[in-house]
Design a protein around this motif. Sequence first.
Motif, short mmCIF file in Angstrom:
data_model
loop_
_atom_site.label_atom_id
_atom_site.label_comp_id
_atom_site.label_asym_id
_atom_site.label_seq_id
_atom_site.Cartn_x
_atom_site.Cartn_y
_atom_site.Cartn_z
N GLU A 160 43.75 32.15 25.52
CA GLU A 160 43.68 32.00 26.97
C GLU A 160 42.34 31.48 27.46
O GLU A 160 42.21 31.07 28.62
CB GLU A 160 43.98 33.35 27.64
N ARG A 161 41.33 31.48 26.59
CA ARG A 161 40.02 30.96 27.00
C ARG A 161 40.10 29.47 27.30
O ARG A 161 39.44 28.98 28.23
CB ARG A 161 38.99 31.22 25.90
N VAL A 162 40.87 28.73 26.52
CA VAL A 162 41.02 27.29 26.77
C VAL A 162 41.68 27.07 28.12
O VAL A 162 41.27 26.20 28.91
CB VAL A 162 41.85 26.64 25.65
N LEU A 163 42.69 27.86 28.43
CA LEU A 163 43.36 27.75 29.73
C LEU A 163 42.41 28.11 30.86
O LEU A 163 42.42 27.47 31.92
CB LEU A 163 44.59 28.66 29.73
N THR A 164 41.56 29.11 30.65
CA THR A 164 40.62 29.52 31.69
C THR A 164 39.57 28.46 31.95
O THR A 164 39.24 28.15 33.11
CB THR A 164 39.94 30.84 31.28
N VAL A 165 39.02 27.87 30.89
CA VAL A 165 38.00 26.82 31.06
C VAL A 165 38.60 25.60 31.74
O VAL A 165 37.99 25.00 32.64
CB VAL A 165 37.41 26.46 29.69
N SER A 166 39.80 25.22 31.34
CA SER A 166 40.46 24.08 31.99
C SER A 166 40.72 24.35 33.47
O SER A 166 40.55 23.47 34.32
CB SER A 166 41.77 23.76 31.27
N LEU A 167 41.11 25.58 33.79
CA LEU A 167 41.37 25.93 35.18
C LEU A 167 40.07 25.93 35.99
O LEU A 167 40.06 25.52 37.16
CB LEU A 167 42.04 27.29 35.24
N LEU A 168 38.97 26.37 35.38
CA LEU A 168 37.69 26.36 36.08
C LEU A 168 37.25 24.95 36.43
O LEU A 168 36.84 24.67 37.57
CB LEU A 168 36.63 27.05 35.22
N LEU A 169 37.32 24.04 35.47
CA LEU A 169 36.93 22.66 35.74
C LEU A 169 37.92 21.99 36.70
O LEU A 169 37.53 21.09 37.46
CB LEU A 169 36.86 21.88 34.43
N LEU A 170 39.16 22.42 36.68
CA LEU A 170 40.13 21.90 37.64
C LEU A 170 39.79 22.36 39.06
O LEU A 170 39.99 21.63 40.03
CB LEU A 170 41.53 22.34 37.26
N CYS A 171 39.26 23.58 39.18
CA CYS A 171 38.87 24.08 40.49
C CYS A 171 37.70 23.29 41.07
O CYS A 171 37.56 23.19 42.30
CB CYS A 171 38.48 25.55 40.40
N LEU A 172 36.85 22.74 40.21
CA LEU A 172 35.70 21.96 40.69
C LEU A 172 36.08 20.54 41.11
O LEU A 172 35.24 19.83 41.64
CB LEU A 172 34.64 21.89 39.58
N SER A 173 37.29 20.15 40.86
CA SER A 173 37.73 18.79 41.19
C SER A 173 38.59 18.80 42.44
O SER A 173 39.04 19.85 42.90
CB SER A 173 38.53 18.20 40.01
N ASP A 174 38.84 17.62 42.94
CA ASP A 174 39.74 17.44 44.09
C ASP A 174 41.12 17.10 43.55
O ASP A 174 41.64 15.99 43.73
CB ASP A 174 39.20 16.33 45.00
N CYS A 175 41.73 18.09 42.89
CA CYS A 175 43.00 17.84 42.21
C CYS A 175 44.19 17.79 43.15
O CYS A 175 45.29 17.44 42.73
CB CYS A 175 43.23 18.91 41.14
N GLY A 176 44.00 18.13 44.40
CA GLY A 176 45.11 18.08 45.36
C GLY A 176 45.15 16.82 46.19
O GLY A 176 45.90 16.76 47.18
N ALA A 177 44.39 15.79 45.77
CA ALA A 177 44.36 14.55 46.54
C ALA A 177 45.57 13.68 46.30
O ALA A 177 45.75 12.68 47.02
CB ALA A 177 43.09 13.77 46.20
N PRO A 195 34.20 15.81 37.32
CA PRO A 195 34.99 16.93 36.77
C PRO A 195 35.88 16.51 35.60
O PRO A 195 36.03 17.27 34.63
CB PRO A 195 35.81 17.40 37.97
N GLN A 196 36.43 15.31 35.68
CA GLN A 196 37.27 14.84 34.58
C GLN A 196 36.44 14.60 33.32
O GLN A 196 36.88 14.90 32.21
CB GLN A 196 38.00 13.57 34.99
N VAL A 197 35.23 14.07 33.48
CA VAL A 197 34.36 13.85 32.33
C VAL A 197 33.97 15.18 31.68
O VAL A 197 33.99 15.32 30.45
CB VAL A 197 33.11 13.06 32.76
N LEU A 198 33.61 16.17 32.51
CA LEU A 198 33.27 17.48 31.96
C LEU A 198 34.47 18.12 31.26
O LEU A 198 34.32 18.81 30.24
CB LEU A 198 32.76 18.40 33.07
N LEU A 199 35.65 17.91 31.79
CA LEU A 199 36.86 18.47 31.16
C LEU A 199 37.09 17.84 29.78
O LEU A 199 37.41 18.54 28.81
CB LEU A 199 38.06 18.23 32.07
N VAL A 200 36.90 16.54 29.68
CA VAL A 200 37.06 15.86 28.39
C VAL A 200 36.01 16.34 27.40
O VAL A 200 36.30 16.61 26.23
CB VAL A 200 37.00 14.34 28.59
N LEU A 201 34.75 16.45 27.87
CA LEU A 201 33.67 16.90 26.98
C LEU A 201 33.87 18.35 26.53
O LEU A 201 33.38 18.75 25.48
CB LEU A 201 32.32 16.74 27.68
#
Length: 331
Positions: A160-177, A195-201
């Motif tokens: 679940e750590r991978v899911l949590t980290v992905s969700l955190l970086l998703l929260c920092l983005s404007d994913c609802g645009a 945010p997308q670059v940090l998610l990939v890294l």
Amino acid sequence: MITGASLTLLALLATLALLRRERVLAVLLGAIDPRPLARFRVAIGCLLLINAVSLHAHGELLFSNEGLLSTVGGRFGSARAQFDDLVTPGLATLLKYPAGTSWSLLHFWDPPLAVHLHFALLYLACLGLILGKWTGVAKWTALVVYLAIWARDDLSFSGERVLTVSLLLLCLSDCGAALSLDARDRPLRPIPRWPQVLLVLQLIPIYLGNAIARTDLTWLDGHAVHYAVTTSQPRPLAAPRAPLAPCRSSNRQPLHAHRRVRPGPHGAVVVVDAAGAAVAAHAGRADRRGDHRGRQRAAPVPRLRADRAPRAAASAVARRRAAPQRLLLCL
């Protein structure tokens, strides 16, 4: 090995950032199409909802005070440094608790009702993520509630750590645009790229480490996949519904005084109590070997005299305890 690969990758990225600062800043501060992150938002919302449903099935056992850990046990396991007293927290806890890294309402109020309310709020947040309704509130609510649930008992908090980290970086983005109910009447506009670059890294070292770990001999010869396919799904053990009643004697006689010995089938000696329930059994030689022909040739056991019954019962119980256990506990 995984840590070394991750550190090497981070060192290479840091060196690249120092050598090509202008290019790196241009990539981070640039703008991108919002639809890829919107699709990722829907995928994360679906994965989080599936995980919440499967976790909710054992919610009372894992996260409530009526399950595996009491309230004090939950505090000790994940937030013992944040309490001045684990049993009765005092005023000093108000200063120590926010300074920690594990925050949850379940540390203070953890009956089954509180656990169900947490999961209900998580369901609503997941639906908000998937549909894109009140996306800004839904994504942060999902992250906070999900972490609060696991902060109560993080014994099985692994993938679940991978899911949590992905969700955190998703929260920092404007994913609802894009691809959301919030943006149905707005024109498509670019969003920041960082945010997308940090998610990939973040995902690169995770999957790189997993790929390196799967070069082990257990994975190469197929045993790991064989165990995963053939082993039953692990599940928590069910707690007994009522405590076991101790064996008591009104006249304080020895335990074996209320038991008797009777001959059993195929050369077995069975020890029974006063109610007639079997307490212990000593199988004959043919029965232990599982030889069907030996069972047919087994001689009948002679009747035991009444004065030798207690001694035979104690001997049978002793042999029973000394015999190797052949029970397989299936989880």
